[in-house]
Design an enzyme around this catalytic site. Structure first.
Site, PDB file in Angstrom:
ATOM      1  N   SER A  45       0.812  -1.211   0.000  1.00 45.07           N
ATOM      2  CA  SER A  45       0.000   0.000   0.000  1.00 45.07           C
ATOM      3  C   SER A  45       0.848   1.265   0.000  1.00 45.07           C
ATOM      4  CB  SER A  45      -0.949   0.015   1.202  1.00 45.07           C
ATOM      5  OG  SER A  45      -1.923  -1.004   1.106  1.00 45.07           O
ATOM      6  N   GLY A 243      -4.363  -1.998  -0.873  1.00 49.51           N
ATOM      7  CA  GLY A 243      -3.534  -1.701  -2.033  1.00 49.51           C
ATOM      8  C   GLY A 243      -3.238  -0.217  -2.140  1.00 49.51           C
ATOM      9  N   CYS A 270      -9.468  -1.755   3.579  1.00 46.95           N
ATOM     10  CA  CYS A 270      -8.696  -0.608   3.108  1.00 46.95           C
ATOM     11  C   CYS A 270      -9.068  -0.235   1.675  1.00 46.95           C
ATOM     12  CB  CYS A 270      -7.206  -0.879   3.273  1.00 46.95           C
ATOM     13  SG  CYS A 270      -6.215   0.639   3.284  1.00 46.95           S
ATOM     14  N   HIS A 354      -6.996  -1.856   9.147  1.00 45.08           N
ATOM     15  CA  HIS A 354      -6.365  -3.171   8.967  1.00 45.08           C
ATOM     16  C   HIS A 354      -6.577  -4.052  10.192  1.00 45.08           C
ATOM     17  CE1 HIS A 354      -3.927  -2.633   5.225  1.00 45.08           C
ATOM     18  NE2 HIS A 354      -4.237  -1.371   5.489  1.00 45.08           N
ATOM     19  N   GLU A 356      -5.861  -7.051  10.487  1.00 43.91           N
ATOM     20  CA  GLU A 356      -4.723  -7.970  10.643  1.00 43.91           C
ATOM     21  C   GLU A 356      -3.534  -7.276  11.286  1.00 43.91           C
ATOM     22  OE1 GLU A 356      -3.054  -5.569   7.540  1.00 43.91           O
ATOM     23  OE2 GLU A 356      -5.090  -6.236   7.941  1.00 43.91           O
TER      24      GLU A 356
END
Length: 379
Positions: A45, A243, A270, A354, A356
């Site tokens: 990203s 991304g 995202c 995010h 994660e």
């Protein structure tokens, strides 16, 4: 070796170079995470960007292959206050300077990153030039003449060339557990429960690990994959990854995702959230300086719960442009921008941040289980 960081508005910072000498350009931004510089450097990203770390000392625990979020670094330059002269960690395999030299990345230290960050907060993210070769005036002109982030399709630079099945070791590092019989530092993975297709717009490895830890078998596909090709695989669900670049420049992706709405449960993160925003008739706009770091507060409007989240984005979806069948579910408490949306009639939801992490807190990891529950409810 001396280095110059020149911004397009004429502001110049001097420092010492490390890594690969030369000249690079990109949009300069700042990240407020205190740890995780390797994950930042290798996050796709950040393609097209020169990243400033606000934490004063970087490189103190070195670099190791296990903490990379992709196969290579993606930043176009790296700006820090001080490069640690020692890399001290049992997992370290090389210093940050050695890693940058290996991959041809230019970094600059001895920069007043506090002054730089305050300037970017006031003036906004902008184009910049990082160089060991040019004069101040030449560097400023180079920054002015570099490509802007608006209108940039950088997904095509980072997406996988060929589809693949994620089969890497995704076990979670943890403490031994005598109750479950776990004798080492690795938690056992659950059995596969769902098969999904993940669009790679610049996907991070830790997203793939988290999906596997939540019982998903993941088939990764290129960003240009047609909707009919995804449906031919008959997955239980579809995942839209993070991304780089401008989401408004991805019309070819928007059109394919539209064809999947109502066909399969969809979860986006995202850039995936911004793509769904366009699919739902909305528009995106550029934030003044973006959200990048592991300390962004987000409110779930349904439950009132506050989570501290990891974020990396420079664009946001405009809630006033959505159709009436779309609901905003989460907002950023710093600026009230949209952090999550869902479709009222179809099994589709997304978040701007995010879950994660890597780096960052784990407050939002439950979204992977929510995706599994959504799939269960539609079977």
């Amino acid at each position: 070796m001396k280095a110059i960081l020149a911004l397009e508005d004429g502001r110049v910072f001097h420092g010492r170079a490390f890594g690969q000498p030369g000249t690079s350009t990109g949009e300069i931004c700042f990240n407020t995470s205190m740890t995780g510089y390797q994950e930042v450097i290798t996050d796709p990203s950040y393609r097209g960007q020169i990243v400033t770390m606000t934490y004063p000392q970087i490189g103190n625990y070195g670099v190791n292959p296990d903490d990379a979020e992709s196969a290579s670094p993606h930043v176009r330059g790296f700006v820090i206050g001080e490069l640690s002269p020692v890399a001290s960690n049992y997992r370290s395999r090389q210093t940050l300077a050695e890693y940058f030299t290996e991959h041809g990345i230019l970094g600059i230290e001895w920069v007043d990153t506090r002054a730089l960050t305050k300037h970017l907060r006031s003036a906004g993210a902008m184009r910049a030039c990082l160089t060991t070769e040019l004069s101040e005036n030449e560097a400023i002109e180079t920054a002015k003449n570099s490509a802007p982030m608006e209108g940039a399709d950088l997904v095509q630079e980072v997406t996988t060339a060929e589809g693949y099945s994620w089969e890497q070791d995704s076990r979670r590092f943890t403490l031994p557990n005598t109750v479950t019989g776990q004798e080492d530092n690795w938690a056992a993975l659950p059995p596969i429960k769902h098969r999904i297709v993940a669009y790679d717009f610049g996907i991070k490895y830790n997203i793939l690990r988290r999906l596997r830890q939540s019982g998903f078998d993941v088939q990764v596909v290129n960003s240009r994959t047609k909707a009919e090709d995804v449906l031919s695989l008959n997955p239980d669900g579809v995942f839209l990854s993070n991304g780089p670049g401008d989401p408004a420049a991805l019309g070819y992706i928007h059109e394919e995702i539209k064809k999947l709405i109502g066909k399969k449960p969809i979860f986006g993160i995202c850039l995936g959230n911004q793509i769904l925003g366009h699919v739902f008739g909305g528009k995106t706009f550029k934030l003044k300086f973006g959200h990048r770091g592991g300390n962004q507060p987000v409110k779930d409007l349904r439950s009132g719960k506050i989570s501290i989240t990891s974020q990396n984005h420079g664009f946001s979806v405009d809630p006033d442009t959505f159709r009436s069948d779309v609901e905003v579910t989460h907002i950023n408490l710093n600026d009230d921008t949209v952090e999550g949306i869902r479709h009222k009639d179809h099994p589709v939801f997304s978040v701007q941040y995010h879950p994660e992490a890597a780096p960052g807190p784990n407050d939002a990891t439950y979204f992977f289980d929510e995706f599994a529950a959504l799939i269960d409810s539609t079977k």
